[in-house]
Structure formats: C-alpha cells, structure tokens
Design a protein around this motif. Structure first.
Motif, PDB file in Angstrom:
ATOM      1  N   LEU A  83       0.828  -1.206   0.000  1.00  0.00           N
ATOM      2  CA  LEU A  83       0.000   0.000   0.000  1.00  0.00           C
ATOM      3  C   LEU A  83       0.864   1.258   0.000  1.00  0.00           C
ATOM      4  O   LEU A  83       0.519   2.261  -0.626  1.00  0.00           O
ATOM      5  CB  LEU A  83      -0.936  -0.013   1.212  1.00  0.00           C
ATOM      6  CG  LEU A  83      -2.070  -1.045   1.167  1.00  0.00           C
ATOM      7  CD1 LEU A  83      -2.821  -1.082   2.485  1.00  0.00           C
ATOM      8  CD2 LEU A  83      -3.029  -0.763   0.015  1.00  0.00           C
ATOM      9  N   LEU A  86       2.082   1.817  -3.383  1.00  0.00           N
ATOM     10  CA  LEU A  86       0.992   2.402  -4.164  1.00  0.00           C
ATOM     11  C   LEU A  86       0.883   3.902  -3.897  1.00  0.00           C
ATOM     12  O   LEU A  86       0.672   4.703  -4.812  1.00  0.00           O
ATOM     13  CB  LEU A  86      -0.322   1.696  -3.814  1.00  0.00           C
ATOM     14  CG  LEU A  86      -1.565   2.140  -4.581  1.00  0.00           C
ATOM     15  CD1 LEU A  86      -1.438   1.782  -6.057  1.00  0.00           C
ATOM     16  CD2 LEU A  86      -2.812   1.476  -3.992  1.00  0.00           C
ATOM     17  N   ALA A  87       1.044   4.302  -2.616  1.00  0.00           N
ATOM     18  CA  ALA A  87       0.983   5.721  -2.261  1.00  0.00           C
ATOM     19  C   ALA A  87       2.109   6.507  -2.927  1.00  0.00           C
ATOM     20  O   ALA A  87       1.901   7.628  -3.403  1.00  0.00           O
ATOM     21  CB  ALA A  87       1.044   5.888  -0.742  1.00  0.00           C
ATOM     22  N   THR A 104      -5.011   8.345   1.872  1.00  0.00           N
ATOM     23  CA  THR A 104      -6.017   7.763   0.992  1.00  0.00           C
ATOM     24  C   THR A 104      -5.974   6.243   1.026  1.00  0.00           C
ATOM     25  O   THR A 104      -7.010   5.579   1.065  1.00  0.00           O
ATOM     26  CB  THR A 104      -5.810   8.252  -0.460  1.00  0.00           C
ATOM     27  OG1 THR A 104      -5.920   9.670  -0.501  1.00  0.00           O
ATOM     28  CG2 THR A 104      -6.844   7.643  -1.391  1.00  0.00           C
ATOM     29  N   VAL A 105      -4.777   5.667   1.035  1.00  0.00           N
ATOM     30  CA  VAL A 105      -4.656   4.215   0.885  1.00  0.00           C
ATOM     31  C   VAL A 105      -4.546   3.466   2.199  1.00  0.00           C
ATOM     32  O   VAL A 105      -4.783   2.257   2.239  1.00  0.00           O
ATOM     33  CB  VAL A 105      -3.444   3.849  -0.007  1.00  0.00           C
ATOM     34  CG1 VAL A 105      -3.504   4.573  -1.324  1.00  0.00           C
ATOM     35  CG2 VAL A 105      -2.117   4.134   0.683  1.00  0.00           C
ATOM     36  N   SER A 313     -13.384   3.304  -2.312  1.00  0.00           N
ATOM     37  CA  SER A 313     -12.508   3.167  -1.146  1.00  0.00           C
ATOM     38  C   SER A 313     -12.245   1.698  -0.804  1.00  0.00           C
ATOM     39  O   SER A 313     -11.260   1.378  -0.133  1.00  0.00           O
ATOM     40  CB  SER A 313     -13.113   3.879   0.066  1.00  0.00           C
ATOM     41  OG  SER A 313     -14.404   3.375   0.357  1.00  0.00           O
ATOM     42  N   PHE A 316      -8.731  -0.167  -1.405  1.00  0.00           N
ATOM     43  CA  PHE A 316      -7.569  -0.154  -0.515  1.00  0.00           C
ATOM     44  C   PHE A 316      -7.698  -1.147   0.638  1.00  0.00           C
ATOM     45  O   PHE A 316      -7.023  -1.021   1.657  1.00  0.00           O
ATOM     46  CB  PHE A 316      -7.345   1.267  -0.002  1.00  0.00           C
ATOM     47  CG  PHE A 316      -7.251   2.277  -1.124  1.00  0.00           C
ATOM     48  CD1 PHE A 316      -6.200   2.223  -2.018  1.00  0.00           C
ATOM     49  CD2 PHE A 316      -8.237   3.245  -1.303  1.00  0.00           C
ATOM     50  CE1 PHE A 316      -6.123   3.129  -3.077  1.00  0.00           C
ATOM     51  CE2 PHE A 316      -8.158   4.156  -2.350  1.00  0.00           C
ATOM     52  CZ  PHE A 316      -7.094   4.090  -3.235  1.00  0.00           C
ATOM     53  N   THR A 317      -8.561  -2.149   0.466  1.00  0.00           N
ATOM     54  CA  THR A 317      -8.690  -3.209   1.459  1.00  0.00           C
ATOM     55  C   THR A 317      -7.353  -3.941   1.608  1.00  0.00           C
ATOM     56  O   THR A 317      -6.792  -4.391   0.605  1.00  0.00           O
ATOM     57  CB  THR A 317      -9.780  -4.210   1.037  1.00  0.00           C
ATOM     58  OG1 THR A 317     -11.017  -3.512   0.853  1.00  0.00           O
ATOM     59  CG2 THR A 317      -9.958  -5.291   2.090  1.00  0.00           C
ATOM     60  N   PRO A 318      -6.829  -4.085   2.827  1.00  0.00           N
ATOM     61  CA  PRO A 318      -5.493  -4.677   3.008  1.00  0.00           C
ATOM     62  C   PRO A 318      -5.495  -6.211   2.962  1.00  0.00           C
ATOM     63  O   PRO A 318      -5.214  -6.884   3.955  1.00  0.00           O
ATOM     64  CB  PRO A 318      -5.076  -4.152   4.387  1.00  0.00           C
ATOM     65  CG  PRO A 318      -6.361  -3.977   5.121  1.00  0.00           C
ATOM     66  CD  PRO A 318      -7.369  -3.539   4.096  1.00  0.00           C
ATOM     67  N   SER A 345      -9.994   5.094 -10.119  1.00  0.00           N
ATOM     68  CA  SER A 345      -9.922   3.747  -9.554  1.00  0.00           C
ATOM     69  C   SER A 345      -9.337   2.733 -10.527  1.00  0.00           C
ATOM     70  O   SER A 345      -8.647   1.795 -10.116  1.00  0.00           O
ATOM     71  CB  SER A 345     -11.315   3.286  -9.110  1.00  0.00           C
ATOM     72  OG  SER A 345     -11.820   4.145  -8.116  1.00  0.00           O
ATOM     73  N   VAL A 348      -5.517   3.059 -10.524  1.00  0.00           N
ATOM     74  CA  VAL A 348      -4.967   2.540  -9.271  1.00  0.00           C
ATOM     75  C   VAL A 348      -5.118   1.014  -9.222  1.00  0.00           C
ATOM     76  O   VAL A 348      -4.211   0.299  -8.781  1.00  0.00           O
ATOM     77  CB  VAL A 348      -5.652   3.191  -8.060  1.00  0.00           C
ATOM     78  CG1 VAL A 348      -5.171   2.572  -6.750  1.00  0.00           C
ATOM     79  CG2 VAL A 348      -5.381   4.697  -8.050  1.00  0.00           C
ATOM     80  N   LEU A 352      -2.296  -1.771  -8.578  1.00  0.00           N
ATOM     81  CA  LEU A 352      -2.434  -2.676  -7.437  1.00  0.00           C
ATOM     82  C   LEU A 352      -2.411  -4.128  -7.906  1.00  0.00           C
ATOM     83  O   LEU A 352      -1.759  -4.987  -7.292  1.00  0.00           O
ATOM     84  CB  LEU A 352      -3.743  -2.373  -6.709  1.00  0.00           C
ATOM     85  CG  LEU A 352      -3.967  -2.976  -5.330  1.00  0.00           C
ATOM     86  CD1 LEU A 352      -2.862  -2.588  -4.377  1.00  0.00           C
ATOM     87  CD2 LEU A 352      -5.322  -2.540  -4.784  1.00  0.00           C
TER      88      LEU A 352
END
Length: 738
Positions: A83, A86-87, A104-105, A313, A316-318, A345, A348, A352
């Motif tokens: 993550l 990604l940021a 955000t992430v 949103s 960005f689930t981990p 999205s 991104v 991801l």
C-alpha cells in the motif's frame, strides 16, 4: 541527501508525524520513498519498523542528536509495503504529497466498541410469514411489509443490511421480534473461510457467461490473469460471471475486491453476494463510521473474510493474498476521486493488480472509450455478452422525439405527445414510470430551439457556457463572446439558456397526471439520512407510479414493474461543455433504457431531444455501442483528445483572483517556452467551469502530448518551480488526467 523522513506508526494513523534520521554510508543510494527501515526509537532506542517518506540535506535539529537508520528491511512485500508503494506511485502520478496519498490508501485506526456481527434469522415458516404479511398489508404497514418480504426471500439477513439497505427502524424490528417471526443471532464463525459448504445455491450460467468464466479461470490458474473487459448489454448477467470468477479465486485461497458505484449498493445487490458467499463477504459503504470501516479492513487483514465489496474506497482493502479486482460499471464517473489525490480507480487498480500479481476485470454495457480502445489494442482481453440473461427478457424498444417539431406544432410542454400517451397507458396498466433529467451541476449552455444547435467554441469544439455577466465562455481555452440574440446557425430568435429542474418537472407532472402517485429523487429530497434508500425502497414497494429525478435514478437499479423510462431533455448532458459529454450522454441514455423491461413485461424508452440527428442519440436509440465508438473516435482523432493523445489538467486555486491568474499565466508561459508545440501542447489558462466556489477562484491549464512521459516531466517541472515561488502560500496547484 543526508537525512530521511520516517513515519513509524502507520496503523495508528499518525501520518503527519515524521521523524528525521541520518542515512548511513552503507545505505546511500539504496533508499527510496516507501522503503521499510529499522530504526532506533525512543529513550531506550528499541528497534522498530518505519517507512521512508522523503529526503533532505538540512535539519531543524541539532545534527549530533539525530539518530541513524539501522538497516533496510528486505524480503517479501507486506501489505503495508504494497500500500505504501501504491501511495508513492500516486504521489508521482497525481502530483500530491506522500502524506495525502498515504491517508487515501492506509486504513486509519479508530477506537471502537468491539461488537459481534448479528443476523436476523427467520423462525416462522414461509407460510406463516405470508399470513403475517397479509395482516400487515391490510394495515398498510410498509416497513414491516419490506422486512417480512425480505425474510420470505432469505432465511438470515445481516443486521447492518436491515438498517442501512432496507431502512428498517428499531421499532419495526422490535415488533417483528416480538411477533416471533424472527430472532437475532450472533454471527457464527467458520473455522475456514474458504469453505463454501453453507452458501446458497446460485443461478447456473448460460453459454456466453460460462465461456467467459471458464476462460478467466484457465488464465488465472496458469498464472496469467491479466486485465479483462466484459462488454455486456444491460441485463446480460455480468454479476453472475463476476461471482463465478470470485468463487474460483477464493477457492484457491486468494482474496477478491469488487467495486460497485455507491448508488448501486442496493439491498438486492448486497443479498445476492451474501447468498452466494455467506460470511466470506463484507461490505463497506458511505454510512459506515470510520471505526466500522477500520473494523472491516482489520477483518480483511486478519484473513477473516475473503472478499470486500463497496465503492472506490474498497480498493484499498489490506488483503495479503489479493487475487482479483472487479470493477462493475467501469465507465461510471463515481470511480474518479473529486478530492486530492484526484485518482481514477481503474488506474490505481491496474497498479495494485500488477504489484499483487492479481487479475483485473472491468465490466459495463457502455465501456468507456479509453477502456474499449485498450481492449481493441489487445492490452485487455475483450469478452462480449450480447443477450439478456433472463429468458424472454428483451432489450427495450427505444423511440426518439424531436422537440423542435413539438414546438412547431404548438406543444410547449416538457411532455411530448408520445410521452404523454405512453405514461397514461402505463398508469392504466398499473405499471411504473421513470422520468429523468440527465443534468449535473454544469453551468447553462445556450442553444436554439428551432435548429437544435448549441453555440460552440470554434477552437475546442465544445459548447460555450453561459455566465452571469452575459457572456459565453469556453472553459478550455478562454474564448468568449456576448450571448447572441439570434442563432448564429439559422438566425432564429428562439435561442436561450437550456435548463429546467426536477422540482419544476414534478409540479408539471402532478398537473398533467393528477391521478398518479409521484416521488422525486434529487439532491433536495435525499439530503436526510438514508434519503436515497428510502425513496428507492418506497418505489420498489409500489408506493408510487412515477419516479422523477436526476441521473441517479437510472443507474444500476432493478425495478421489475418499470416498463417506461424517459429522458426529458437529452441535450442537457450532450452539451455539458467538455469533450467527454457526448460519451457520457450515450452511456447515460443506454443505461437508462436498460432500466425498462427488467421483468417479464416489455420495456420502452423515450428520448426527447432538440438534436435527434446527433450520433450519440442515434446510437443510444439503436443500443449500438460499436456505432457510437467509431463515430466518437473519429471526433477524438480529429481534435487530438484522449485516448488518441494523453491529456492532463492543472488547476490553480486562490482566494486572490489576481494571484491565481498571474500564477496560471506564468506557468503556462514557462511550459510553452520549454517544450516544442509538436511534442507538448499547452492550452489556456482559462477559468474553471465554475470559476469561483466559496470565494476561491479556479484557473485551468491543459497539457496534451502523444507521450505521457512528457506530461509527467512537465508536472515535475511545475512542482519544482512552485516550491521556489513567492505565491506558494497563497496559490494551490492540483493535477488531474483526462
């Protein structure tokens, strides 16, 4: 650079608190933004993990007191590192700060009261529930009817879904519990979330659906999931295909994220996934508190769930073992962030998926021109679903009404004669009608009622926007003229600003159809808590004959008794003033048509317009995506708009209009002077579509290039220059991609 800025406690959300550490000689040139490092921390110098967020060659502290980074953490990429990576990527692409991207992430921890998930479980038989339902119907107890009908359909319903999607209040729930129809139970944990033994049976796939799912599974199992685009007509059963893909990914010990526009997260959608996946699935939505959202993310991090469903949103689930990302209705504007960083999205999700080695599946009845172009180039796998999944369900019949002829024949009403007759027919048959205005918060454009043509910019081929000072302005290049009194195309005096509101339409509909029960759904009527869901639930329950609203009412909803949908003024979105307005109009009209005839009854769509000859309207009437795409790409190539060229926009904002204008002029001049026009085209500056909001003024500069790297370079150049300007504290800069 001698020093590194390090964040040490990501999980607690202390993202603004950074500590400076000296970079040892052994790590010079080996660190970058996002690198995980071990550092001595606190009075006892205990070793903890931190993350590098930036570098500098100066410090505000005594250099001798600054501690040294101990080591660089090597090995597999943890979910935090993924993550954070990604940021870092988002910072570089969107021109924001790393802290903004991280906020955000990264899920921010909030103190919450631990609670166990609860389900409402049916205790009566279905026959007994039907008996109770008949009593409630006689008393017109609408909320109880909704809940009992849901219990007839599903034996167990999540408590959260009852409150947030069925809009059932505590008093109604208590009355059902007291009646003995159901009881509340705590969620029963399974020892292995990959076990699907308790999930409900699902709809078998038809030939086209099965072929797509099987090919995805083959590619996934071979280690090459890639990116896929499913182009399926409205009602073709894309969701069943998604669920089959997700079920296979989960069965392999992987996890999945499914993005759905917020407006489409209806009770029916939520329960479809619960029936198939049980407590493997979790949802997030706008009604959750930060604490509840964090709790969902912690379930994902701990492996308690295998899939997350929600709006952008949810991306960005981990998940530690991410295997698949699905983006339904991929053309929707809701997937673009309106706040910094202004990420999309899909962009991104591509990044991801690449980092995680996961598959990415996009789906739509009206794919974005960008995504479809990627598919035609072979960058995405392209699949098609050409028929509706439900047997006997056909695409609606679409007719186009020329409002110019209505005017010529003396009809000045917003309801054409054909629409009036169609509504009367549906009211007589006890069927439902949806009337919508395809408008958003755009400034008014000016068009001619006689010939139907708007007043366009001669340089950018977009409609000019009417301003209060009596002028028409282009929000790309700044071209401006006084509002003409006669049509420049045909000389007619019937030229004026184009626009009407849903409240006015509701008043007119009540006068024209006095026998009809009418609901209105717009920003005013949905401002209260659960406003959207209450109106939609009431319409679904048959409490109204006509639903009037903006485009929100025709996105993703499934009302079996709706047999007529009408766009009252298609031109409202057609001339919205930017180069994608034609694409959005086609998508909206085609999606709207898909709301009609979703059940066993045939559907009809009526499009009212002053420009029936426009290709987007002709293509929407024919439900012909290929026709629209070919025409639109001809226009994009001619004007050098994306996806034929890369394009970015820079927004400068300030409370001082003169400073914003001066900064925009200086930056545009520097960019124009530093690159050849044939490699980087700079357009503007010009006022934003809404030049002033809350006493803050906005200026725009557009950049076009065949090479995205030249735009990245220009953005870096602007950011470096910005850091040394006198107006840095009074003018803000944001970057976005078209």
């Amino acid at each position: 650079m001698i020093y590194a800025d390090v964040i040490v406690d990501i999980a607690q959300g202390n993202l603004d608190r950074v500590f400076q550490y000296r970079i040892p000689a052994s790590l010079e040139g080996k660190l970058e933004e996002g690198s995980p490092v071990m550092i001595p921390f606190g009075k006892g110098n205990r070793l903890i993990k931190g993350y590098v967020t930036g570098f500098s060659d100066t410090t505000d502290y005594n250099p001798e007191a600054i501690k040294e980074i101990r080591s660089l953490v090597v090995g597999g990429m943890s979910i935090e590192q993924r993550l954070l990576s990604l940021a870092v990527w988002m910072k570089k692409k969107y021109g924001c700060t790393l802290i903004q991207a991280m906020k955000t992430v990264m899920p921010v921890k909030k103190k919450i009261r631990t609670r166990k998930d609860r389900f409402l479980v049916r205790t009566m038989t279905v026959e007994e529930l039907h008996g109770l339902l008949s009593v409630c119907r006689k008393k017109n107890q609408k909320a109880r009817i909704r809940l009992l009908e849901a219990l007839v359909q599903d034996e167990a319903i999540p408590y959260d879904v009852i409150l947030n999607k069925l809009n059932i209040g505590k008093s109604t729930l208590d009355s059902i519990l007291e009646s003995g129809a159901a009881r509340l139970e705590e969620k029963r944990k399974r020892p292995d979330n990959r076990n699907q033994g308790e999930t409900a049976p699902f709809v078998s796939l038809n030939g086209q659906q099965r072929q797509i799912a099987e090919e995805f599974i083959r590619n996934f199992d071979s280690g090459n999931p890639g990116i896929s685009l499913i182009h399926g007509v409205t009602g073709s059963g894309k969701t069943e295909v998604y669920m089959e893909m997700i079920a296979h990914v989960v069965s392999q010990g992987k996890q999945a994220i499914m993005l759905i526009p917020e407006i489409s997260l209806t009770y029916q959608t939520v329960m479809r996934f619960y029936r198939r996946f049980g407590d493997q699935a979790a949802f997030i939505h706008s009604r959750l508190s930060q604490g509840e959202r964090y709790e969902r993310f912690e379930q994902a991090r701990n492996g308690e769930i295998s899939m997350m469903i929600g709006p952008r949103s949810a991306l960005f689930t981990p998940f530690e073992r991410l295997g698949l990302i699905v983006i339904d209705e991929e053309h929707e504007g809701a997937y673009k962030s309106e706040t910094v960083p202004r990420y999309h999205s899909i962009d991104v999700a591509r990044r991801l998926a690449k980092d995680a080695g996961a598959g990415l599946v996009l789906g739509s009845a009206t794919p974005s021109v960008d995504s479809y172009t990627h598919a035609l180039k072979g960058e995405y796998r392209l699949y098609r679903l050409s028929q509706r999944a439900q047997k006997g369900s056909a695409l609606p019949r679409v007719s186009v009404v020329d409002l110019r002829k209505e005017l010529e024949q003396g009809n000045r009403s917003i309801f054409s004669r054909e629409l009036y007759q169609a509504v009367c027919d549906r009211l007589e048959k006890k069927e439902q009608v949806m009337l919508f205005l395809n408008r958003r918060g755009y400034a008014s454009f000016v068009s001619c009622r006689s010939c139907g043509r708007p007043v366009n910019c001669p340089h950018c081929d977009v409609s000019l926007k009417a301003h209060r000072d009596g002028r028409l302005v282009c929000h790309y290049c700044g071209y401006s003229i006084p509002i003409p009194k006669l049509c420049p195309s045909c000389g007619s005096p019937y030229i004026a600003g184009f626009g009407t509101g849903t409240q006015k339409v509701e008043t007119m509909a009540a006068q024209v159809f006095p026998q009809a029960r009418i609901l209105r759904m717009d920003q005013d009527t949905t401002s209260g808590k659960e406003g959207h869901q209450k109106i939609l639930a009431a319409f679904m329950a048959g409490e109204a004959d006509i639903l009037i609203g903006t485009q929100m009412i025709v996105k993703g909803h499934d009302f079996p008794n709706v047999t007529l949908v009408a766009a009252l003024a298609a031109d409202l979105s057609l001339y919205a003033g930017d180069f994608k307005s034609t694409e959005r109009t086609f998508q909206l009209l085609t999606q709207a048509a898909g709301r009609a005839g979703r059940g066993e009854k045939a559907g009809q769509m009526i499009i009212q317009t002053y420009t029936p000859e426009h290709y987007s309207i002709r293509a929407a009437a024919r439900q012909d995506y290929q026709m629209f795409y070919e025409e639109e790409m001809t226009y994009r190539r001619m004007m050098e708009y994306p996806p034929c060229r890369e394009m970015a926009v820079m927004t400068l904002s300030s409370k001082d209009e003169r400073k914003a204008a001066a900064a925009a002029k200086e930056i545009a001049g520097r960019l124009s002077g530093s690159a050849a026009p044939e490699t980087l085209q700079v357009i503007g500056p010009a006022d934003a579509a809404i030049p002033r909001i809350n006493d803050i003024y906005y200026k725009m500069i557009y950049m076009k290039s065949a090479d995205i790297r030249l735009i990245f370079s220009a953005i870096r150049q602007v950011r470096r220059f910005y850091e040394w300007t006198d107006w840095k504290k009074s003018v803000m800069i944001q970057f976005d991609y078209m």
